[in-house]
Every structure is written in structure tokens, then in C-alpha cells.
Enzyme design. Structure first.
Site, short mmCIF file in Angstrom:
data_model
loop_
_atom_site.label_atom_id
_atom_site.label_comp_id
_atom_site.label_asym_id
_atom_site.label_seq_id
_atom_site.Cartn_x
_atom_site.Cartn_y
_atom_site.Cartn_z
N ASP A 50 0.86 -1.08 -0.01
CA ASP A 50 -0.11 -0.02 0.00
C ASP A 50 0.84 1.27 0.03
OD1 ASP A 50 -3.20 0.67 1.15
OD2 ASP A 50 -1.88 2.25 1.01
N ILE A 51 0.82 2.13 -0.86
CA ILE A 51 1.44 3.21 -0.95
C ILE A 51 1.27 4.34 0.06
CG2 ILE A 51 -0.27 4.88 -2.51
CD1 ILE A 51 3.49 4.14 -3.34
N GLU A 92 -12.23 3.58 -1.19
CA GLU A 92 -11.62 4.78 -1.87
C GLU A 92 -11.29 3.88 -3.31
OE1 GLU A 92 -7.77 5.53 -0.28
OE2 GLU A 92 -6.94 5.79 -2.26
N HIS A 144 -10.06 -5.54 -2.38
CA HIS A 144 -8.85 -5.95 -2.07
C HIS A 144 -9.00 -6.13 -0.59
CE1 HIS A 144 -9.84 -1.50 -1.98
NE2 HIS A 144 -9.09 -1.54 -0.85
N HIS A 183 -6.63 -5.60 2.91
CA HIS A 183 -5.45 -4.99 3.58
C HIS A 183 -4.86 -6.02 4.50
CE1 HIS A 183 -6.65 -0.68 2.45
NE2 HIS A 183 -7.89 -1.45 2.41
P1 AMP Z 1 -9.89 1.47 0.54
O1 AMP Z 1 -10.60 1.29 -1.02
O2 AMP Z 1 -10.65 2.17 1.38
O3 AMP Z 1 -9.68 0.08 0.91
O4 AMP Z 1 -8.49 1.91 0.31
C1 AMP Z 1 -7.70 1.94 -0.95
C2 AMP Z 1 -6.22 1.70 -0.46
O5 AMP Z 1 -5.51 1.54 -1.56
C3 AMP Z 1 -5.55 2.87 0.58
O6 AMP Z 1 -5.02 2.40 1.59
C4 AMP Z 1 -4.45 3.64 -0.48
O7 AMP Z 1 -3.52 4.11 0.24
C5 AMP Z 1 -4.19 2.36 -1.45
N1 AMP Z 1 -3.83 2.76 -2.81
C6 AMP Z 1 -4.53 3.73 -3.75
N2 AMP Z 1 -3.67 3.97 -4.55
C7 AMP Z 1 -2.68 2.98 -4.43
C8 AMP Z 1 -1.39 2.91 -5.49
N3 AMP Z 1 -1.25 3.44 -6.71
N4 AMP Z 1 -0.61 1.85 -5.18
C9 AMP Z 1 -0.74 1.39 -3.75
N5 AMP Z 1 -1.68 1.52 -3.06
C10 AMP Z 1 -2.73 2.40 -3.32
#
Ligand code: AMP
Length: 129
Positions: free
Chosen positions: A29-30, A88, A93, A95
Site C-alpha cells: 500500500d502506497i 476509496e 482488495h 488489506h
Molecule cells: P480502500 O478502498 O478504502 O480500502 O483503500 C484503498 C487503499 O489503496 C488505500 O489504503 C490506499 O493507500 C491504497 N492505494 C491507492 N492507490 C494506490 C497505489 N497506486 N498503490 C498502492 N496503494 C494504493
């Protein structure tokens, strides 16, 4: 339109890759809650986890467990916590978050890593797969 995770899987957007199978992909995760925070994603682009077919759901969990075991070997942590949110990025996905205390599972608590730290961390996790 393809999700940002489909673009990562297709190599159109860079990531710190941990593992890939025919059906699943894992990368750091970035914007991590804790060092080693990893996302496990089915290549099939489905928005909500409850809409996954049962086979893919079970296989995603098995894939995530394999990655989580590598995280526990690599990172000094109490255990690996699991969360599924998706508010988001509307592409399923899991975590995986190496945790020591409850705040590590709080998505408002973030740690910052340098590019080099991300690269070295991903390599160390891959070695423990
Ligand atoms: P959520 O959809 O709320 O479960 O969160 C999405 C997750 O994806 C967040 O923790 C972000 O930091 C992560 N994220 C978003 N864009 C990227 C990316 N380009 N590379 C890695 N992680 C990402």
C-alpha cells in the site's frame, strides 16, 4: 474504465510488487497504516467483496494468508491484521497490516516510508514467500 488496481496489475502504473498468480496480485500500500501494509487483489475487477463468487473469495483468502505469513516472517510485529474496506478504490482488495497496537488498524494512522524503504521492504517480503 479500468480501476487503478487493474492498471497496476497490467503494469500501466508502478507498484512495489510482492506476488502474482494467474488470478491474484499483491503489492505494498502506497500510504501504509504500518510498515509492510500490503494489498491483495483479485485480477477479476469486482467492486464489493460480497459480490465475489465463492471460489474466488476463498482463493483470495488463501492467497492473502500466504502473503500474511510472509509478512509475519519479515516484519517485527505482534500479528497481521486483516481489513476489507474499498471505499476509496472500488476493486476488491484485502488489506494485510502488520500490527502491534490497535491504532495500526486505524486508517487515519499512517507511516511514511522512503522509496528505498519500500523497495527493500518488498524484496524482503518476497524472500520470505
Ligand atoms: P480502500 O478502498 O478504502 O480500502 O483503500 C484503498 C487503499 O489503496 C488505500 O489504503 C490506499 O493507500 C491504497 N492505494 C491507492 N492507490 C494506490 C497505489 N497506486 N498503490 C498502492 N496503494 C494504493
Amino acid at each position: 474504465m479500468a480501476s487503478i488496481f487493474t492498471k497496476i496489475i497490467n503494469g500501466e502504473i508502478p507498484c512495489y510488487k510482492i506476488a502474482e498468480t494467474e488470478d491474484f496480485f499483491a503489492f505494498l500500500d502506497i500510504n501504509p497504516n504500518a510498515k509492510g501494509h500490503t494489498l491483495c487483489v483479485p485480477k477479476q475487477e469486482v467492486n464489493k467483496i460480497m459480490d465475489l463468487d465463492e471460489k474466488t473469495y476463498m482463493e483470495l483468502m488463501a492467497f492473502s494468508r500466504r502473503i500474511g505469513q510472509a509478512l509475519e516472517k519479515t516484519i517485527d510485529c505482534n500479528r497481521v491484521g486483516i481489513a476489507v474496506i474499498g471505499l476509496e478504490v472500488p476493486h476488491v482488495h484485502v488489506h494485510l497490516i502488520p500490527i502491534n497496537e490497535m491504532r495500526d488498524m486505524t486508517f487515519s494512522h499512517k507511516v511514511s516510508l522512503t522509496e528505498q524503504e519500500f523497495v527493500e521492504l518488498a524484496a524482503a517480503i518476497r524472500e520470505n514467500l
